[in-house]
Design an enzyme around this catalytic site. Structure first.
Site, PDB file in Angstrom:
ATOM      1  N   GLU A   1       0.818  -1.200   0.000  1.00  0.00           N
ATOM      2  CA  GLU A   1       0.000   0.000   0.000  1.00  0.00           C
ATOM      3  C   GLU A   1       0.852   1.251   0.000  1.00  0.00           C
ATOM      4  O   GLU A   1       1.955   1.269   0.539  1.00  0.00           O
ATOM      5  CB  GLU A   1      -0.928  -0.015   1.219  1.00  0.00           C
ATOM      6  CG  GLU A   1      -2.038  -1.022   1.003  1.00  0.00           C
ATOM      7  CD  GLU A   1      -2.766  -1.399   2.271  1.00  0.00           C
ATOM      8  OE1 GLU A   1      -3.896  -1.857   2.158  1.00  0.00           O
ATOM      9  OE2 GLU A   1      -2.195  -1.242   3.365  1.00  0.00           O
TER      10      GLU A   1
ATOM     11  N   CYS B   1       3.345   8.416   1.330  1.00  0.00           N
ATOM     12  CA  CYS B   1       4.008   7.396   2.134  1.00  0.00           C
ATOM     13  C   CYS B   1       4.146   6.142   1.258  1.00  0.00           C
ATOM     14  O   CYS B   1       3.159   5.654   0.715  1.00  0.00           O
ATOM     15  CB  CYS B   1       3.132   7.116   3.358  1.00  0.00           C
ATOM     16  SG  CYS B   1       3.726   5.793   4.390  1.00  0.00           S
TER      17      CYS B   1
ATOM     18  N   CYS C   1       7.528  -7.387   6.462  1.00  0.00           N
ATOM     19  CA  CYS C   1       8.750  -6.876   7.089  1.00  0.00           C
ATOM     20  C   CYS C   1       9.339  -7.959   7.991  1.00  0.00           C
ATOM     21  O   CYS C   1       8.615  -8.668   8.675  1.00  0.00           O
ATOM     22  CB  CYS C   1       8.440  -5.627   7.911  1.00  0.00           C
ATOM     23  SG  CYS C   1       9.916  -4.901   8.667  1.00  0.00           S
TER      24      CYS C   1
ATOM     25  N   CYS D   1       8.363  -6.168  14.739  1.00  0.00           N
ATOM     26  CA  CYS D   1       7.878  -5.313  15.833  1.00  0.00           C
ATOM     27  C   CYS D   1       6.461  -5.751  16.200  1.00  0.00           C
ATOM     28  O   CYS D   1       5.622  -5.950  15.296  1.00  0.00           O
ATOM     29  CB  CYS D   1       7.895  -3.844  15.419  1.00  0.00           C
ATOM     30  SG  CYS D   1       9.522  -3.305  14.873  1.00  0.00           S
TER      31      CYS D   1
ATOM     32  N   CYS E   1       3.074  -3.836  15.038  1.00  0.00           N
ATOM     33  CA  CYS E   1       2.984  -3.430  13.635  1.00  0.00           C
ATOM     34  C   CYS E   1       2.451  -4.571  12.766  1.00  0.00           C
ATOM     35  O   CYS E   1       2.946  -5.707  12.830  1.00  0.00           O
ATOM     36  CB  CYS E   1       4.378  -3.013  13.172  1.00  0.00           C
ATOM     37  SG  CYS E   1       4.476  -2.717  11.402  1.00  0.00           S
TER      38      CYS E   1
ATOM     39  N   CYS F   1      -0.239   4.667  10.318  1.00  0.00           N
ATOM     40  CA  CYS F   1       1.013   3.945  10.540  1.00  0.00           C
ATOM     41  C   CYS F   1       0.771   2.552  11.084  1.00  0.00           C
ATOM     42  O   CYS F   1       0.001   2.369  12.020  1.00  0.00           O
ATOM     43  CB  CYS F   1       1.848   4.668  11.600  1.00  0.00           C
ATOM     44  SG  CYS F   1       2.674   6.100  10.974  1.00  0.00           S
TER      45      CYS F   1
HETATM   46  N1  SAH Z   1      10.156   0.085   9.092  1.00  0.00           N
HETATM   47  C1  SAH Z   1      10.281   1.471   9.250  1.00  0.00           C
HETATM   48  C2  SAH Z   1       9.275   2.271   8.483  1.00  0.00           C
HETATM   49  C3  SAH Z   1       7.879   1.777   8.392  1.00  0.00           C
HETATM   50  S1  SAH Z   1       6.933   1.871   9.842  1.00  0.00           S
HETATM   51  C4  SAH Z   1      10.268   1.833  10.701  1.00  0.00           C
HETATM   52  O1  SAH Z   1       9.910   1.014  11.533  1.00  0.00           O
HETATM   53  O2  SAH Z   1      10.624   2.965  11.021  1.00  0.00           O
HETATM   54  C5  SAH Z   1       6.618   3.624  10.035  1.00  0.00           C
HETATM   55  C6  SAH Z   1       6.344   4.041  11.464  1.00  0.00           C
HETATM   56  O3  SAH Z   1       5.088   3.512  11.922  1.00  0.00           O
HETATM   57  C7  SAH Z   1       7.393   3.565  12.448  1.00  0.00           C
HETATM   58  O4  SAH Z   1       7.744   4.575  13.356  1.00  0.00           O
HETATM   59  C8  SAH Z   1       6.654   2.458  13.148  1.00  0.00           C
HETATM   60  O5  SAH Z   1       7.195   2.151  14.383  1.00  0.00           O
HETATM   61  C9  SAH Z   1       5.276   3.012  13.230  1.00  0.00           C
HETATM   62  N2  SAH Z   1       4.253   2.013  13.510  1.00  0.00           N
HETATM   63  C10 SAH Z   1       4.212   0.739  13.125  1.00  0.00           C
HETATM   64  N3  SAH Z   1       3.093   0.145  13.567  1.00  0.00           N
HETATM   65  C11 SAH Z   1       2.396   1.082  14.237  1.00  0.00           C
HETATM   66  C12 SAH Z   1       1.148   1.084  14.904  1.00  0.00           C
HETATM   67  N4  SAH Z   1       0.390  -0.003  14.960  1.00  0.00           N
HETATM   68  N5  SAH Z   1       0.744   2.224  15.477  1.00  0.00           N
HETATM   69  C13 SAH Z   1       1.488   3.345  15.403  1.00  0.00           C
HETATM   70  N6  SAH Z   1       2.674   3.407  14.793  1.00  0.00           N
HETATM   71  C14 SAH Z   1       3.129   2.275  14.205  1.00  0.00           C
HETATM   72 FE1  SF4 Z   2       9.023  -3.388  10.137  1.00  0.00          FE
HETATM   73 FE2  SF4 Z   2       6.808  -2.470  11.213  1.00  0.00          FE
HETATM   74 FE3  SF4 Z   2       9.003  -2.690  12.689  1.00  0.00          FE
HETATM   75 FE4  SF4 Z   2       8.865  -0.810  10.775  1.00  0.00          FE
HETATM   76  S1  SF4 Z   2       7.607  -0.929  12.637  1.00  0.00           S
HETATM   77  S2  SF4 Z   2      10.568  -2.206  11.222  1.00  0.00           S
HETATM   78  S3  SF4 Z   2       7.633  -1.905   9.268  1.00  0.00           S
HETATM   79  S4  SF4 Z   2       7.902  -4.381  11.776  1.00  0.00           S
END
Ligand code: SAH
Ligand code: SF4
Length: 409
Positions: free
Chosen positions: A117, A161, A168, A172, A175, A392
């Site tokens: 996306e 974005c 990924c 995390c 996420c 996000c």
């Molecule tokens: N992988 C990269 C970029 C993609 S995620 C990274 O982690 O930075 C972009 C942002 O969204 C990151 O700061 C991530 O921690 C945040 N993010 C991911 N899942 C989220 C969620 N469920 N709620 C709020 N922020 C989230």
């Molecule tokens: Fe990957 Fe999501 Fe962690 Fe960003 S926040 S590094 S997209 S798992």
């Protein structure tokens, strides 16, 4: 609907071998990932002159024209050859959802059927922002002249974005992409294609101003393709985005942060997903912290060759009961001391695969106050497009689930 066409691979001569190797490499790149010099090499054996490479690049990148028949400054014979080579598709828009705040989420489908996306986020007029939420603009410096231009022409600046991987590998736990795991890297061709497709979906009064690599995937885990895409997006003969208007967000891959700093002289905006102030908490939320713990990450940030007046963005997703206490805000103040940063607080967006949830608003504001009182610029990121699950961490792997109402007005 097909938006991006692929010119099929150029024929590769059987000799001499260095030329062949070079053409093979260029053919593998895909059409949107070729520089003017790459195109010149491709066009040579097809009867083109070196400057045709730049012309073709300009058609594709500066004008989003992908049909060779329309590239009027190329010789007719070359246009015919390029057309005759046939067209296939880099990606198509499988679905487009427009949120009530005009945020658009595009589900794009790639040649192998995988989907990612990309999200278009128009900047809201400052007057519509409920204080103390921020402007959600990921470039922070020197915006004053832009404001004048925007007001006079009523141009709406859009941030796009984009994704860099299907899923990924970083895992995390808050996420959706991390929970899904890595399916594959995206090619530079596919990364750039999102921007070309995105531009085709802008409203008349909109202009693409910023690109943030904050969609699906960890950009620095897909370093080569990401960097190639960044070079193409900033190429003066192409889309010509200013590097300071591009932000790479990373969970903290230290060697690649160092490489990025060297490769772009610190000019690409850097956002770090910090999300915790001690190793134990961070490792639980973000397994990458076991490999590059906080002290190693922080020294990489101190060494990043930031130009004057630029700041690193610190992203801090507030997860209820995990990292959101006032004590943690105070530890964050200490951890960031001396670093040129701005802090974006993101109340966690709920995801289906987890019971973790956002901090309540009073907790968010209390956290913010501790940082602002200590002198930091600290903003709360508004949830843009959350009614189409475009916020996000909510980007889905396989199609958007129709659990939300879509406002198409
Ligand atoms: N992988 C990269 C970029 C993609 S995620 C990274 O982690 O930075 C972009 C942002 O969204 C990151 O700061 C991530 O921690 C945040 N993010 C991911 N899942 C989220 C969620 N469920 N709620 C709020 N922020 C989230
Ligand atoms: Fe990957 Fe999501 Fe962690 Fe960003 S926040 S590094 S997209 S798992």
């Amino acid at each position: 609907m097909d938006y991006v066409a692929r010119v099929s691979e150029p024929e590769v001569p059987t000799s001499p071998s260095p030329v062949r190797r070079s053409l093979t490499r260029i053919a593998e790149l895909g059409p949107l990932a070729r520089s003017p010099e790459d195109w010149a090499k491709v066009l040579g054996p097809l009867g083109g002159r070196p400057f045709h490479g730049k012309q073709l690049f300009r058609w594709i990148h500066a004008r989003s024209v992908l049909d060779p028949a329309l590239m009027l400054d190329l010789p007719v014979s070359l246009r015919q050859t390029l057309s005759a080579l046939g067209l296939a598709h880099t990606l198509t828009i499988a679905e487009e959802r427009r949120s009530s705040d005009s945020t658009r989420k595009l589900l794009v489908k790639m040649h192998d059927g995988s989907t990612v996306e990309t999200v278009l986020i128009p900047r809201l007029p400052q007057s519509k922002l409920p204080s103390p939420l921020d402007s959600d603009d990921d470039t922070d410096e020197d915006e004053s002249d832009d404001e004048t231009v925007s007001a006079a022409n009523e141009t709406v600046r859009v941030t796009q974005c984009i994704s860099t991987q299907v899923g990924c590998a970083m895992g995390c736990i808050f996420c959706a992409s991390g929970v899904a795991g890595l399916k594959r890297h995206m090619s530079a061709d596919e990364i750039v294609a999102q921007v070309i497709v995105g531009r085709s979906r802008l409203d008349k009064n909109e202009e693409l101003r910023n690109v943030v690599l904050m969609g699906m995937g960890e950009p620095l885990h897909n370093y080569e393709s990401t960097v190639r895409a960044l070079k193409l997006l900033t190429h003066p003969d192409g889309i010509a985005l200013s590097s300071r208007r591009i932000t790479v967000s990373t969970s903290g891959l230290v060697p690649e942060i160092e490489r990025l700093g060297k490769d772009f002289g610190g000019n690409i905006g850097l956002a770090i997903s910090l999300h915790a102030t001690d190793n134990e908490t961070r490792s639980k939320l973000m397994p990458i912290n076991r490999k590059y713990p906080l002290e190693v990450l922080m020294s990489a940030l101190r060494a990043y060759p930031l130009p004057k007046r630029r700041r690193i963005t610190i992203e801090y997703t507030l997860v209820a009961g995990r990292n959101d206490s006032q004590g943690e805000a105070k530890k964050l103040v200490k951890l960031l001391r001396g670093l040129p940063v701005k802090v974006n607080l993101i109340p966690m967006n709920p995801i289906e695969a987890s019971t973790l949830g956002p901090t309540d608003w009073s907790g968010v504001f209390a956290f913010q106050k501790i940082l602002t009182d200590a002198g930091y610029s600290c903003f709360i990121r508004r949830q843009r497009g959350d009614d189409v699950a475009a916020a996000c961490g909510q980007l889905a792997l396989s199609g958007a689930k129709a659990k939300v109402r879509v406002d198409r007005s």
